[in-house]
Design an enzyme around this catalytic site. Sequence first.
Site, mmCIF file in Angstrom:
data_model
loop_
_atom_site.group_PDB
_atom_site.id
_atom_site.type_symbol
_atom_site.label_atom_id
_atom_site.label_comp_id
_atom_site.label_asym_id
_atom_site.label_seq_id
_atom_site.Cartn_x
_atom_site.Cartn_y
_atom_site.Cartn_z
ATOM 1 N N LYS A 47 8.383 -8.848 15.979
ATOM 2 C CA LYS A 47 9.214 -9.265 17.034
ATOM 3 C C LYS A 47 9.686 -10.723 17.213
ATOM 4 C CE LYS A 47 6.768 -6.522 20.816
ATOM 5 N NZ LYS A 47 7.983 -6.092 21.329
ATOM 6 N N ARG A 56 7.283 1.472 10.317
ATOM 7 C CA ARG A 56 7.582 2.874 10.506
ATOM 8 C C ARG A 56 7.704 3.582 9.425
ATOM 9 N NH1 ARG A 56 12.918 3.094 13.429
ATOM 10 N NH2 ARG A 56 11.794 1.787 14.788
ATOM 11 N N GLU A 95 17.770 7.889 21.579
ATOM 12 C CA GLU A 95 17.238 7.503 22.822
ATOM 13 C C GLU A 95 17.074 5.903 23.116
ATOM 14 O OE1 GLU A 95 13.216 7.200 25.688
ATOM 15 O OE2 GLU A 95 13.760 6.429 23.750
ATOM 16 N N LYS A 104 7.141 -10.583 26.632
ATOM 17 C CA LYS A 104 6.020 -9.585 26.932
ATOM 18 C C LYS A 104 4.815 -10.230 27.396
ATOM 19 C CE LYS A 104 4.084 -5.515 24.718
ATOM 20 N NZ LYS A 104 4.170 -4.617 23.709
ATOM 21 N N ASP A 163 1.693 -5.148 19.042
ATOM 22 C CA ASP A 163 2.858 -4.578 18.150
ATOM 23 C C ASP A 163 3.773 -6.043 17.979
ATOM 24 O OD1 ASP A 163 3.842 -5.361 20.805
ATOM 25 O OD2 ASP A 163 4.827 -3.769 20.882
ATOM 26 N N GLU A 211 9.424 9.690 3.273
ATOM 27 C CA GLU A 211 10.941 9.385 2.654
ATOM 28 C C GLU A 211 11.385 7.979 2.700
ATOM 29 O OE1 GLU A 211 13.297 11.665 2.431
ATOM 30 O OE2 GLU A 211 11.942 13.264 2.350
ATOM 31 N N LYS A 262 0.814 -1.140 0.032
ATOM 32 C CA LYS A 262 0.139 -0.049 0.019
ATOM 33 C C LYS A 262 0.946 1.309 0.050
ATOM 34 C CE LYS A 262 -3.931 -1.910 2.246
ATOM 35 N NZ LYS A 262 -5.223 -1.612 1.393
ATOM 36 N N GLU A 287 1.008 -2.287 13.972
ATOM 37 C CA GLU A 287 1.238 -1.106 14.724
ATOM 38 C C GLU A 287 2.209 -0.223 13.598
ATOM 39 O OE1 GLU A 287 2.590 0.716 19.055
ATOM 40 O OE2 GLU A 287 4.500 0.047 17.692
ATOM 41 N N ARG A 291 5.335 -10.790 31.235
ATOM 42 C CA ARG A 291 4.760 -9.366 31.769
ATOM 43 C C ARG A 291 3.585 -8.972 32.009
ATOM 44 N NH1 ARG A 291 9.602 -8.023 28.684
ATOM 45 N NH2 ARG A 291 8.200 -6.577 27.451
#
Length: 253
Positions: free
Chosen positions: A58, A90, A167, A66, A85, A51, A33, A152, A69
């Site tokens: 995962k 991205r 970060e 996960k 996720d 861009e 897409k 996601e 948790r």
Amino acid sequence: MTSNQVEQIKRMKNEFTRFMLMYKFALNELETKIEILKEEFHFLHDYNPIEHTKSRLKSPESIINKLYRKGGDITFHSIKSNIKDIAGLRITCSFISDIYRISDMLKNQRDLKVLEVKDYIKNPKPNGYRSLHLLVEVPVFMSDREEHVCVEIQIRTIAMDFWASLEHKIYYKYNQSVPTNLLRELKEAADSATALDQKMESLHREIAVVKEEQVDNIEENLTQLIINNQKFSIPESLLSLMGNDQNDSKNIK
């Protein structure tokens, strides 16, 4: 190991492979897409707001950790319900306005169901993180069934992406225990990235105004098509026909 145990392991492996493939195929659908949108912008618009893109799945180890948790059962149903996720895409843009433009285009695609929107641009996280997150459900057609798979999508500018990458590296290096002075400097860097995005957005609007005023070579550009590196001239008969169609529509009005 008995033959029954071997067969059981094979069956479990096949089921898990099938489960992970669903998420891979969902990513493939979304990437297709995005490629279509990129090509459309390349041929029909002044510039391409996308861009670049990056996708990831995962690892099974990350999924199970996960799930532990969250306190979920180790079943495929529990994984699908508790972890949204597993597949991530991205999309990096040049300008803040592009983020919402792309988001709207994805929301308007009928086969995508938007489950959740988190706007960390209008409401940044305390540490300065900024991005737009969409949780979408993608239909995947397997050989014997249709599955609806969550993916996601993170949409951000180049500046936001650079800050988030930095970060992440710092948190990884310090194993989540980042010194206070570094946290403060990271927040300052996030504020600087925001100021840069706002300045670039202002320049973008100014350039758009200038482009609207430029009409050089417009005649030649309107009669030429370039697709797959091939140049085509629009036939005079087609141009004439299109002109007649417009005149007819005006007469109808």
